[in-house]
Write a protein that holds these residues in place. Sequence first.
Motif, short mmCIF file in Angstrom:
data_model
loop_
_atom_site.label_atom_id
_atom_site.label_comp_id
_atom_site.label_asym_id
_atom_site.label_seq_id
_atom_site.Cartn_x
_atom_site.Cartn_y
_atom_site.Cartn_z
N UNK A 20 0.80 -1.23 0.00
CA UNK A 20 0.00 0.00 0.00
C UNK A 20 0.83 1.28 0.00
N UNK A 21 2.00 1.23 0.62
CA UNK A 21 2.85 2.45 0.70
C UNK A 21 3.74 2.61 -0.55
N UNK A 22 3.73 1.60 -1.40
CA UNK A 22 4.58 1.64 -2.60
C UNK A 22 4.01 2.58 -3.67
N UNK A 23 4.92 3.01 -4.55
CA UNK A 23 4.50 3.76 -5.74
C UNK A 23 4.26 2.76 -6.88
N UNK A 24 3.65 3.23 -7.94
CA UNK A 24 3.28 2.36 -9.06
C UNK A 24 4.49 1.65 -9.66
N UNK A 25 5.60 2.39 -9.83
CA UNK A 25 6.78 1.80 -10.49
C UNK A 25 7.48 0.75 -9.63
N UNK A 26 7.02 0.57 -8.39
CA UNK A 26 7.64 -0.40 -7.48
C UNK A 26 6.87 -1.72 -7.40
N UNK A 27 5.77 -1.84 -8.16
CA UNK A 27 4.96 -3.06 -8.08
C UNK A 27 4.77 -3.67 -9.47
N UNK A 28 4.31 -4.92 -9.49
CA UNK A 28 4.13 -5.63 -10.77
C UNK A 28 2.82 -5.22 -11.45
N UNK A 29 2.68 -5.62 -12.72
CA UNK A 29 1.46 -5.33 -13.47
C UNK A 29 0.23 -5.95 -12.82
N UNK A 30 0.38 -7.18 -12.34
CA UNK A 30 -0.75 -7.85 -11.68
C UNK A 30 -1.17 -7.12 -10.40
N UNK A 31 -0.17 -6.65 -9.64
CA UNK A 31 -0.47 -5.90 -8.42
C UNK A 31 -1.14 -4.56 -8.75
N UNK A 32 -0.67 -3.93 -9.84
CA UNK A 32 -1.29 -2.67 -10.26
C UNK A 32 -2.75 -2.88 -10.63
N UNK A 33 -3.03 -3.97 -11.34
CA UNK A 33 -4.41 -4.20 -11.76
C UNK A 33 -5.28 -4.56 -10.56
N UNK A 34 -4.72 -5.27 -9.58
CA UNK A 34 -5.51 -5.55 -8.37
C UNK A 34 -5.76 -4.28 -7.56
N UNK A 35 -4.79 -3.36 -7.60
CA UNK A 35 -4.99 -2.04 -6.97
C UNK A 35 -6.11 -1.28 -7.70
N UNK A 36 -6.12 -1.40 -9.03
CA UNK A 36 -7.17 -0.74 -9.82
C UNK A 36 -8.54 -1.34 -9.52
N UNK A 37 -8.58 -2.66 -9.29
CA UNK A 37 -9.84 -3.32 -8.90
C UNK A 37 -10.29 -2.80 -7.54
N UNK A 38 -9.32 -2.68 -6.61
CA UNK A 38 -9.64 -2.16 -5.27
C UNK A 38 -10.23 -0.76 -5.37
N UNK A 39 -9.63 0.07 -6.22
CA UNK A 39 -10.14 1.44 -6.40
C UNK A 39 -11.57 1.41 -6.99
N UNK A 40 -11.81 0.44 -7.88
CA UNK A 40 -13.12 0.34 -8.54
C UNK A 40 -14.23 -0.10 -7.59
N UNK A 41 -13.88 -0.84 -6.53
CA UNK A 41 -14.93 -1.41 -5.66
C UNK A 41 -15.00 -0.78 -4.27
N UNK A 42 -14.02 0.08 -3.92
CA UNK A 42 -13.94 0.57 -2.54
C UNK A 42 -15.18 1.36 -2.13
N UNK A 43 -15.83 2.02 -3.09
CA UNK A 43 -17.03 2.81 -2.76
C UNK A 43 -18.32 2.00 -2.98
N UNK A 44 -18.16 0.69 -3.13
CA UNK A 44 -19.28 -0.25 -3.27
C UNK A 44 -20.28 0.19 -4.36
N UNK A 45 -19.81 0.25 -5.60
CA UNK A 45 -20.68 0.67 -6.69
C UNK A 45 -21.72 -0.39 -7.02
N UNK A 46 -22.77 0.03 -7.73
CA UNK A 46 -23.81 -0.92 -8.14
C UNK A 46 -23.28 -1.87 -9.20
N UNK A 47 -22.37 -1.37 -10.06
CA UNK A 47 -21.86 -2.19 -11.17
C UNK A 47 -20.41 -1.81 -11.49
N UNK A 48 -19.63 -2.83 -11.86
CA UNK A 48 -18.24 -2.62 -12.27
C UNK A 48 -18.14 -2.84 -13.78
#
Length: 258
Positions: free
Chosen positions: A138-166
């Motif tokens: 969580x404290x890392x910057x984007x260039x310090x993590x893998x592509x898969x970790x970046x996409x999972x972070x993007x998923x986390x951002x997409x669901x953190x506010x509990x949207x009706x649809x992704x």
Amino acid sequence: MPLLEAKNISKIYGNNRGIEHRAIDNISFEIEKGEFVGVMGPSGSGKTTLLNVLSTIDRLSAGTIEINNENVTKLSKTKLAKFRRKQMGFIFQDFNLLETLTIEENIMLPLTLDGCKVNEMEKKLSKVAKQLGIDTILKNRIFEVSGGQMQRAAIARAIIHQPAIIFADEPTGNLDSKASKQVMEALSTLNEKQEATTLMVTHDPFAASFCERILFIKDGRIFNQLYKGENRQTFFQEILNVQSMLGGDTDDLQTIRI
């Protein structure tokens, strides 16, 4: 009552010579709450346009779209922006994370924009980061993590506010096979455990095999649809069979790694 209902929707692009292109041609379908639906089709079939009009990024030429009992085709620009921010989550092929922010700051962005209290944000962040196995970066910057970790972070951002649809647009497009598997397992688990309603555009049959239902688009129309039974391997093979019937891109059939 379906969570998303598209009625007779069309998207027509014109040029200055008066030639029209029907990217979406009078499509109707529904998505139930908690469904995980994939959209597939050859290049130029209209699948990305479909995602863009359903997610209100593009305006329709005709028809109506209702999401969570709201007719989004009638909303003003201001109301639509608010609806999108609260009711929708977005996952993109190229992650769309901000390089100037840490992973946790990126994930919490939707809550920050909504003026959420800090302790509430931290609670939600902790829960979603653990779910997606990214609590150690969580404290890392984007260039310090893998592509898969970046996409999972993007998923986390997409669901953190509990949207009706992704809405997910080629979420595994920039990932290797191992990272693709991790990302699709994460999306699948969220769908199963939290009933996260998801619509995903993909050309990858492996990614598509995690969905419950696939809509195949050709020339702006629904060509076919498949439902997953008990066996994902069988579903994967059925997806390949429909793709070959559709005459998809040659790279559409390359990813056999189930």
